[in-house]
Design a protein around this motif. Structure first.
Motif, PDB file in Angstrom:
ATOM      1  N   HIS A  40      32.049  45.259  43.625  1.00  0.00           N
ATOM      2  CA  HIS A  40      32.637  45.636  44.588  1.00  0.00           C
ATOM      3  C   HIS A  40      33.413  44.896  45.078  1.00  0.00           C
ATOM      4  CE1 HIS A  40      29.301  49.352  44.404  1.00  0.00           C
ATOM      5  NE2 HIS A  40      28.065  47.861  43.792  1.00  0.00           N
ATOM      6  N   TRP A  41      35.099  45.585  45.104  1.00  0.00           N
ATOM      7  CA  TRP A  41      35.804  44.172  45.158  1.00  0.00           C
ATOM      8  C   TRP A  41      36.091  45.623  46.796  1.00  0.00           C
ATOM      9  CZ3 TRP A  41      40.502  46.015  45.586  1.00  0.00           C
ATOM     10  CH2 TRP A  41      41.900  44.843  46.225  1.00  0.00           C
ATOM     11  N   LEU A  42      36.542  44.293  47.276  1.00  0.00           N
ATOM     12  CA  LEU A  42      37.691  44.706  48.588  1.00  0.00           C
ATOM     13  C   LEU A  42      38.837  43.953  48.729  1.00  0.00           C
ATOM     14  CD1 LEU A  42      36.978  46.046  51.283  1.00  0.00           C
ATOM     15  CD2 LEU A  42      36.428  44.208  52.770  1.00  0.00           C
ATOM     16  N   ASN A  43      40.184  44.748  49.012  1.00  0.00           N
ATOM     17  CA  ASN A  43      41.517  43.930  48.904  1.00  0.00           C
ATOM     18  C   ASN A  43      41.053  43.166  50.679  1.00  0.00           C
ATOM     19  OD1 ASN A  43      41.338  46.459  50.833  1.00  0.00           O
ATOM     20  ND2 ASN A  43      43.832  45.733  51.509  1.00  0.00           N
ATOM     21  N   GLN A  44      42.287  41.734  50.058  1.00  0.00           N
ATOM     22  CA  GLN A  44      42.044  41.496  50.942  1.00  0.00           C
ATOM     23  C   GLN A  44      40.875  40.089  51.099  1.00  0.00           C
ATOM     24  OE1 GLN A  44      44.005  42.085  54.768  1.00  0.00           O
ATOM     25  NE2 GLN A  44      46.181  43.491  53.605  1.00  0.00           N
ATOM     26  N   SER A  45      39.703  39.996  50.276  1.00  0.00           N
ATOM     27  CA  SER A  45      38.839  39.423  50.705  1.00  0.00           C
ATOM     28  C   SER A  45      38.555  38.399  49.328  1.00  0.00           C
ATOM     29  CB  SER A  45      37.070  40.575  49.999  1.00  0.00           C
ATOM     30  OG  SER A  45      37.927  40.782  48.787  1.00  0.00           O
ATOM     31  N   ARG A  46      37.510  37.817  49.312  1.00  0.00           N
ATOM     32  CA  ARG A  46      36.861  36.558  48.416  1.00  0.00           C
ATOM     33  C   ARG A  46      37.017  36.954  46.940  1.00  0.00           C
ATOM     34  NH1 ARG A  46      33.714  33.393  52.675  1.00  0.00           N
ATOM     35  NH2 ARG A  46      34.617  34.156  54.170  1.00  0.00           N
ATOM     36  N   ALA A  47      37.277  38.560  46.899  1.00  0.00           N
ATOM     37  CA  ALA A  47      36.068  39.157  45.244  1.00  0.00           C
ATOM     38  C   ALA A  47      37.232  39.203  44.513  1.00  0.00           C
ATOM     39  CB  ALA A  47      36.146  40.909  45.767  1.00  0.00           C
ATOM     40  N   GLN A  48      38.731  38.611  44.810  1.00  0.00           N
ATOM     41  CA  GLN A  48      40.058  38.696  43.462  1.00  0.00           C
ATOM     42  C   GLN A  48      39.206  38.002  43.192  1.00  0.00           C
ATOM     43  OE1 GLN A  48      41.615  40.673  42.894  1.00  0.00           O
ATOM     44  NE2 GLN A  48      42.765  39.708  41.161  1.00  0.00           N
ATOM     45  N   ARG A  49      38.703  36.453  43.596  1.00  0.00           N
ATOM     46  CA  ARG A  49      38.715  35.261  42.754  1.00  0.00           C
ATOM     47  C   ARG A  49      37.016  35.538  41.365  1.00  0.00           C
ATOM     48  NH1 ARG A  49      37.071  31.530  47.612  1.00  0.00           N
ATOM     49  NH2 ARG A  49      35.101  33.460  48.077  1.00  0.00           N
ATOM     50  N   ILE A  50      36.406  36.548  41.782  1.00  0.00           N
ATOM     51  CA  ILE A  50      35.606  37.208  41.071  1.00  0.00           C
ATOM     52  C   ILE A  50      35.737  37.759  39.744  1.00  0.00           C
ATOM     53  CG2 ILE A  50      33.655  38.070  39.977  1.00  0.00           C
ATOM     54  CD1 ILE A  50      33.509  35.564  42.082  1.00  0.00           C
ATOM     55  N   VAL A  51      37.275  38.705  40.315  1.00  0.00           N
ATOM     56  CA  VAL A  51      38.115  39.364  38.962  1.00  0.00           C
ATOM     57  C   VAL A  51      38.482  38.214  38.188  1.00  0.00           C
ATOM     58  CG1 VAL A  51      39.795  40.844  38.397  1.00  0.00           C
ATOM     59  CG2 VAL A  51      39.322  41.148  40.612  1.00  0.00           C
ATOM     60  N   TRP A  52      39.213  36.869  38.846  1.00  0.00           N
ATOM     61  CA  TRP A  52      40.073  35.918  37.524  1.00  0.00           C
ATOM     62  C   TRP A  52      38.762  35.607  37.091  1.00  0.00           C
ATOM     63  CZ3 TRP A  52      42.362  31.197  39.852  1.00  0.00           C
ATOM     64  CH2 TRP A  52      42.445  30.263  38.740  1.00  0.00           C
ATOM     65  N   LEU A  53      37.702  35.184  37.341  1.00  0.00           N
ATOM     66  CA  LEU A  53      36.136  34.630  36.744  1.00  0.00           C
ATOM     67  C   LEU A  53      35.403  35.373  35.839  1.00  0.00           C
ATOM     68  CD1 LEU A  53      34.043  32.603  37.136  1.00  0.00           C
ATOM     69  CD2 LEU A  53      32.360  34.124  38.133  1.00  0.00           C
ATOM     70  N   PHE A  54      35.916  36.875  36.069  1.00  0.00           N
ATOM     71  CA  PHE A  54      35.248  37.599  34.597  1.00  0.00           C
ATOM     72  C   PHE A  54      36.464  37.502  33.501  1.00  0.00           C
ATOM     73  CE2 PHE A  54      32.220  41.176  37.386  1.00  0.00           C
ATOM     74  CZ  PHE A  54      31.485  39.054  37.622  1.00  0.00           C
ATOM     75  N   GLU A  55      37.945  37.236  34.082  1.00  0.00           N
ATOM     76  CA  GLU A  55      39.194  37.511  32.799  1.00  0.00           C
ATOM     77  C   GLU A  55      38.741  35.767  32.092  1.00  0.00           C
ATOM     78  OE1 GLU A  55      41.316  39.497  31.808  1.00  0.00           O
ATOM     79  OE2 GLU A  55      40.255  40.761  33.555  1.00  0.00           O
ATOM     80  N   GLU A  56      38.708  35.330  32.412  1.00  0.00           N
ATOM     81  CA  GLU A  56      38.348  33.970  32.348  1.00  0.00           C
ATOM     82  C   GLU A  56      36.995  33.845  30.982  1.00  0.00           C
ATOM     83  OE1 GLU A  56      40.434  31.193  32.203  1.00  0.00           O
ATOM     84  OE2 GLU A  56      42.146  32.285  33.667  1.00  0.00           O
TER      85      GLU A  56
END
Length: 248
Positions: free
Chosen positions: A10-26
């Motif tokens: 569950h992702w929100l713009n301008q939030s810390r969630a983008q780091r989790i997208v990066w983690l999942f990609e890695e």
């Protein structure tokens, strides 16, 4: 390790969630993103409160084949959970005991120290800029004093620390904050540094890129990581912060 569960972020713009997208990609995970956008007052939508009582992002739901659901909140805990389960070769945990200790430190430091200073600085700034005209006349001198005498010194002290840390890493021929390869420490630091170098200058009347050149170079290098770019593509059209300086 094979993935036998469905992962939903569950992702929100301008939030810390983008780091989790990066983690999942890695980690090479298969995952779904449910996108949420802030309202005109920068508040998270009520729909997030239906996902987690605090109404914050990131929140990750992990659904097993049997129908059981695990719900995770807080960036540091989410990162630790997925590292433990899917980083079997320790790619992101740190390649040595010393590096692993440093990674663990930054997972706690980023949220417990650095992010709290930024949150305070932005709350202080909002009090000065978003209040009504009459209120601003009285509040502006007060919040300016707080920013200059409390948040600004704390922020600069932390940026000195981080700049010094990465300078020492450069001397060891590493462009990463811990050890000699990309780690979860780089991932979790990416969001606050994005804020520092794109939004903080007007609040403290300093050019942070100029003041902390090694840290800014580190920030720019991180943006060139393949996983970072892949994660950025997943939110194109929903996000503005990470596209503020260049086209990915």
């Amino acid at each position: 390790m094979s993935q036998e569960e469905t992962v939903v972020l569950h992702w929100l713009n301008q939030s810390r969630a983008q780091r989790i997208v990066w983690l999942f990609e890695e980690l090479g995970l298969k995952y779904e993103i449910v996108y949420y956008e802030r309202d005109k007052n920068s508040k998270a939508p009520h729909a997030l409160s239906e996902v987690h009582p605090l109404g914050k992002s990131p929140v990750v739901e992990i659904r097993s084949a049997s129908g059981d659901v695990i719900k995770l909140a807080e960036s540091g805990w989410i990162i630790q959970y997925f590292l433990r389960k899917y980083d079997q070769t320790d790619n992101l945990k740190g390649s040595s005991i010393d590096a692993q200790n440093e990674v663990s430190y930054f997972l706690h430091y980023t949220e417990g120290t650095l992010q709290s200073i930024l949150d305070g600085l932005f709350t202080n700034h909002a009090a000065k800029t978003k209040a009504g005209y009459a209120a601003r006349m009285y509040m502006a001198p007060c919040v300016k004093w707080i920013a200059q005498n409390y948040y600004k010194p704390k922020l600069l002290k932390n940026l000195n620390f981080l700049n010094g840390t990465i300078t020492k890493q450069y001397e060891k021929y590493s462009k990463y904050i811990a050890g000699n390869s990309l780690s979860a420490a780089d991932i979790i630091l990416s969001f606050p540094l994005e804020i520092v170098f794109t939004r903080c200058d007007p609040m403290i009347n300093k050019s942070l890129k100029t003041e902390y050149p090694d840290l800014y170079l580190y920030h720019q290098n991180i943006r060139q990581e393949h996983g970072w770019k892949q994660a950025a593509k997943k939110v194109r059209g929903f996000e503005d912060i990470i596209f503020g300086e260049e086209i990915v």
